[in-house]
Motif scaffolding. Sequence first.
Motif, PDB file in Angstrom:
ATOM      1  N   UNK A 194     -48.535 -25.701  40.517  1.00 22.45           N
ATOM      2  CA  UNK A 194     -50.010 -25.742  40.473  1.00 22.45           C
ATOM      3  C   UNK A 194     -50.643 -25.237  41.778  1.00 22.45           C
ATOM      4  N   UNK A 195     -50.044 -25.613  42.904  1.00 23.32           N
ATOM      5  CA  UNK A 195     -50.560 -25.137  44.191  1.00 23.32           C
ATOM      6  C   UNK A 195     -50.355 -23.642  44.357  1.00 23.32           C
ATOM      7  N   UNK A 196     -49.203 -23.151  43.917  1.00 22.24           N
ATOM      8  CA  UNK A 196     -48.938 -21.706  44.003  1.00 22.24           C
ATOM      9  C   UNK A 196     -49.967 -20.943  43.165  1.00 22.24           C
TER      10      UNK A 196
ATOM     11  N   UNK B  78     -47.825 -21.713  50.899  1.00 16.06           N
ATOM     12  CA  UNK B  78     -47.280 -22.431  49.738  1.00 16.06           C
ATOM     13  C   UNK B  78     -45.764 -22.365  49.760  1.00 16.06           C
ATOM     14  N   UNK B  79     -45.147 -23.507  50.018  1.00 15.58           N
ATOM     15  CA  UNK B  79     -43.689 -23.536  50.090  1.00 15.58           C
ATOM     16  C   UNK B  79     -43.100 -23.829  48.707  1.00 15.58           C
TER      17      UNK B  79
ATOM     18  N   UNK C 239     -52.781 -31.415  40.344  1.00 17.48           N
ATOM     19  CA  UNK C 239     -52.752 -31.139  41.776  1.00 17.48           C
ATOM     20  C   UNK C 239     -51.720 -32.068  42.410  1.00 17.48           C
ATOM     21  N   UNK C 240     -50.732 -31.509  43.093  1.00 21.05           N
ATOM     22  CA  UNK C 240     -49.598 -32.303  43.564  1.00 21.05           C
ATOM     23  C   UNK C 240     -49.729 -32.727  45.027  1.00 21.05           C
TER      24      UNK C 240
ATOM     25  N   UNK D 218     -49.001 -28.885  55.152  1.00 23.39           N
ATOM     26  CA  UNK D 218     -47.899 -27.982  55.494  1.00 23.39           C
ATOM     27  C   UNK D 218     -47.266 -27.293  54.295  1.00 23.39           C
ATOM     28  N   UNK D 219     -47.452 -27.834  53.075  1.00 22.64           N
ATOM     29  CA  UNK D 219     -46.668 -27.323  51.940  1.00 22.64           C
ATOM     30  C   UNK D 219     -47.490 -26.568  50.904  1.00 22.64           C
ATOM     31  N   UNK D 220     -48.781 -26.834  50.816  1.00 20.33           N
ATOM     32  CA  UNK D 220     -49.635 -26.098  49.880  1.00 20.33           C
ATOM     33  C   UNK D 220     -49.644 -26.620  48.451  1.00 20.33           C
TER      34      UNK D 220
END
Lengths: 350, 164
Positions: free
Chosen positions: B106-108, B135-136, B38-39, B46-48
């Motif tokens: 990982x977030x995507x 998710x950016x 998890x990053x 804001x970035x996901x």
Amino acid sequence: MNRFDYVKPASVAEAIAAASAPGAAYLASGTNLLDLMKGNVVRPARLVDISHLTELTRIEHRENGDVRIGALVRNADLACDQSFARDFPAIAEALLSGASAQLRNAATVGGNLLQRTRCAYFFDPASGCNKRTPGAGCDAREGDNHQHAVLGWSEACIATNPSDFCVPLAAFDAVVEIEGPAGRREIALEALHLLPGSTPERETVLDPGEIIVAIRLPAEARAFARHARYLKVRERNSYAFAVVSAAAGLVIENGTISHARLALGGVAAKPWRAREAEALLAGQPAGPSAFQQAAAAALRDARPSGDNAHKIPLARSLIVRALAAAAQGTPSRMPALPASPFSSVPGVHQ
Amino acid sequence: MNWTVRLTVNGEPRTLALDDPRVTLLDLLRERLHLTGTKKGCDRGQCGACTVLVDGRRINSCLTLAVSLDGAAITTIEGLAQGDQLHPVQEAFIAHDALQCGFCTPGQIMSAVGLISEGHAGDDPERVREGMSGNLCRCSAYVGIVEAVLDAQDKLTGKTERAA
């Protein structure tokens, strides 16, 4: 983030007692509060965590036709409640046009009502901001203010309220149920937020310790379900706050508007109900002439607070677009891009 | 003062003692449980990049206090694969070249798993783009990401051929 005392009350009554201490703040999901705390914009001495109070998580469809939404219902859950979305489609559309899916899954409806402005100077502790530090001046007045208020602003503060949800709530006469140290009361959503005047640090009529426990929509608001839209102009078409937004609801009988509702977002420190425009629409044929008159009336008192004169004609155009979209009829399915004026819904993209 | 938090993380019950209520779920996962998949991107919602599932719902772990999640079940990117068998969303991201640097991945992927279980997007790429807008991707692998989400959704829902 500052250190704070963390308490987890077992009931609303305990929460109110714990939050009546100076410097206390309620924590629901924290999507706005933790962001502000990480930036040292707010520094509560105590967080009163209410997120586990299941008594505030219900959506009640009452026999009299009212809908009562517990303050801790998540934005995504309300928008996806089929019965709610059918009866209040513009509110569902506004919810789904706000933030991202992750934030909507966490953020609560009560928290949405109390979210703070996204004015960059409010968010920057190095800038002067009368809202954050009364008397510190307003750096937005001479700063980057192309997104700031055009209605109801003062020399002390030109910030806007960022909520999408509140805009159709104002249009459809939502009521806010409040509990506090002095007991229970309820007010119109429209009366919750204050214009800045000379005290921009005071943003709502809530007193210390008071908590929003529910939002109620009156049965009468369902009359607009067949002709209701929320449209929102953003700098990008998803995951962005409104430059200007409009909630429109119509009751149309044989081509004539019998009742109209209209409110604007992104233009003032509160969701802006356009009652004069509503009165002008009633009794007129549902068409461009009436829509343009309504738009002109809604922005009559608008004036730029900086490099934002463009928001006034933009708001007028969006009102005309939102009324036309409402007149055409609520889409049978939520648009792929909720609230987008660039949607592919036939007839909306002109 | 200490706070005890009981979590189920990737199926494993954990009881954690926190000496500071300021710990976010993101920092708990990375710094205490050493689940660094998890990053931490913006750390401000804001970035996901920090997206995980809490009780099956995708959320930003950077904007959640761990202490408030007592009793919750957390799924991170480390919890998706079954041994060496990747999750269909992970396989689809590889097959569709849906990443370049990989930091947001990982977030995507966790967001895509959430999106598919929500079930609102169907086979409409526009609805997938809208549903994934939290998710950016700085490398702008968006075209591959949308293809991967649609492909994985087909596999997970048992649909073999997607309408154009």
